[in-house]
Design a protein around this motif. Structure first.
Motif, PDB file in Angstrom:
ATOM      1  N   LYS A  19      -3.798  -9.866  -1.335  1.00 51.49           N
ATOM      2  CA  LYS A  19      -5.005 -10.216  -0.719  1.00 51.49           C
ATOM      3  C   LYS A  19      -5.402 -10.836   0.696  1.00 51.49           C
ATOM      4  O   LYS A  19      -6.185 -11.179   1.055  1.00 51.49           O
ATOM      5  CB  LYS A  19      -5.685 -11.425  -1.822  1.00 51.49           C
ATOM      6  N   ASN A  20      -4.015 -10.699   1.430  1.00 50.94           N
ATOM      7  CA  ASN A  20      -3.987 -11.269   2.873  1.00 50.94           C
ATOM      8  C   ASN A  20      -2.971 -10.748   3.529  1.00 50.94           C
ATOM      9  O   ASN A  20      -2.015  -9.956   2.891  1.00 50.94           O
ATOM     10  CB  ASN A  20      -3.967 -12.647   2.910  1.00 50.94           C
ATOM     11  N   LYS A  21      -2.964 -11.044   4.959  1.00 54.17           N
ATOM     12  CA  LYS A  21      -1.886  -9.980   5.575  1.00 54.17           C
ATOM     13  C   LYS A  21      -0.377 -10.535   5.363  1.00 54.17           C
ATOM     14  O   LYS A  21       0.450  -9.674   4.920  1.00 54.17           O
ATOM     15  CB  LYS A  21      -1.944 -10.660   7.083  1.00 54.17           C
ATOM     16  N   TYR A  53      -8.230  -7.773   6.418  1.00 54.47           N
ATOM     17  CA  TYR A  53      -9.037  -8.348   5.121  1.00 54.47           C
ATOM     18  C   TYR A  53     -10.309  -8.998   5.085  1.00 54.47           C
ATOM     19  O   TYR A  53     -11.075  -9.205   4.103  1.00 54.47           O
ATOM     20  CB  TYR A  53      -8.121  -9.264   3.939  1.00 54.47           C
ATOM     21  N   GLY A  54     -10.745  -9.472   6.142  1.00 59.56           N
ATOM     22  CA  GLY A  54     -12.055 -10.081   6.416  1.00 59.56           C
ATOM     23  C   GLY A  54     -13.396  -9.050   6.927  1.00 59.56           C
ATOM     24  O   GLY A  54     -14.392  -9.673   6.428  1.00 59.56           O
ATOM     25  N   SER A  62     -11.361  -2.851   2.707  1.00 62.95           N
ATOM     26  CA  SER A  62     -10.778  -3.469   3.827  1.00 62.95           C
ATOM     27  C   SER A  62      -9.631  -2.753   4.335  1.00 62.95           C
ATOM     28  O   SER A  62      -9.121  -1.685   3.456  1.00 62.95           O
ATOM     29  CB  SER A  62     -10.147  -4.933   3.589  1.00 62.95           C
ATOM     30  N   LEU A  63      -9.222  -2.670   5.730  1.00 64.15           N
ATOM     31  CA  LEU A  63      -7.972  -2.054   6.236  1.00 64.15           C
ATOM     32  C   LEU A  63      -6.877  -2.205   5.297  1.00 64.15           C
ATOM     33  O   LEU A  63      -6.003  -1.620   5.050  1.00 64.15           O
ATOM     34  CB  LEU A  63      -8.007  -2.157   7.629  1.00 64.15           C
ATOM     35  N   PHE A  73      -3.386   0.803  -0.642  1.00 62.51           N
ATOM     36  CA  PHE A  73      -3.367   1.899  -1.451  1.00 62.51           C
ATOM     37  C   PHE A  73      -2.589   2.916  -1.332  1.00 62.51           C
ATOM     38  O   PHE A  73      -1.950   3.687  -2.053  1.00 62.51           O
ATOM     39  CB  PHE A  73      -4.852   2.484  -1.544  1.00 62.51           C
ATOM     40  N   ASN A  74      -2.100   3.052  -0.073  1.00 62.22           N
ATOM     41  CA  ASN A  74      -1.399   4.544   0.558  1.00 62.22           C
ATOM     42  C   ASN A  74       0.046   4.159   0.900  1.00 62.22           C
ATOM     43  O   ASN A  74       0.815   4.930   1.515  1.00 62.22           O
ATOM     44  CB  ASN A  74      -2.177   4.939   1.637  1.00 62.22           C
ATOM     45  N   THR A  75       0.622   3.063   0.854  1.00 60.89           N
ATOM     46  CA  THR A  75       1.849   2.461   1.108  1.00 60.89           C
ATOM     47  C   THR A  75       2.742   1.684  -0.204  1.00 60.89           C
ATOM     48  O   THR A  75       3.300   2.564  -0.880  1.00 60.89           O
ATOM     49  CB  THR A  75       1.919   1.728   2.304  1.00 60.89           C
TER      50      THR A  75
END
Length: 171
Positions: A6-8, A132-133, A141-142, A148-150
């Motif tokens: 949910k965060n960096k 995430y913002g 979000s990015l 999703f892809n890693t």
């Protein structure tokens, strides 16, 4: 930590906690077995090789980096990839397998390592807000697109690779 970052910090941890374990599993597989077609593929009813699972991860990771690069340069991004729609992900996976089919297994593993390090550098260069913002692609979000892809497919591939190792008595 939940299974969905949910965060960096959680995103970095999700990748750095699964990736080394996955690489240990991959490096335990001899090149002579890496092309055996015995693992359940992305398309129902298909079988792929351990090398194909690496190609899948490399392909998606490189797409994430491409998306970010193009979007950062205000250039058009064709999601998921030029010539493919979201309902054609099996065909895109097959394209990744084909793209890396002739690669030496160890070179492919090195490519995966390089790509993951590039993803981690990208993450470290961005703020939590950038990751995430804000919505980056539609509602996602990015950070979520990266996950999703890693880290998510790495967990899935690790399960498949460990099953392969067990069947072949590879420690």
């Amino acid at each position: 930590m939940s299974s969905v970052p949910k965060n960096k910090d959680e995103l970095e941890l999700a990748i750095t906690s699964i990736f080394p374990k996955l690489m240990v599993d991959y490096r335990a597989i001899p090149e002579t077995k890496a092309r055996k077609i015995e693992i359940e593929g992305s398309v129902k009813g298909t079988l792929i090789s351990v090398s194909d699972t690496v190609a899948y991860l490399v392909g998606w990771g490189k797409l994430v980096l491409k998306w970010y690069r193009l979007k950062s340069q205000n250039q058009p991004v064709y999601f998921p990839e030029t010539g493919y729609k979201w309902n054609e992900l099996g065909l895109l996976a097959e394209n990744f397998y084909k793209e890396y089919r002739d690669w030496n297994y160890n070179d492919l593993l090195n490519e995966l390592d390089v790509m993951i390090n590039e993803i981690l550098l990208l993450i470290s260069s961005l703020s939590n807000h950038e990751l995430y913002g804000v919505a980056w692609y539609e509602q996602w979000s990015l950070g979520r697109m990266i996950q999703f892809n890693t880290s998510s497919p790495m967990k899935n591939m690790r399960t498949k690779v460990r099953r392969f190792k067990k069947v072949h008595c590879i420690k």
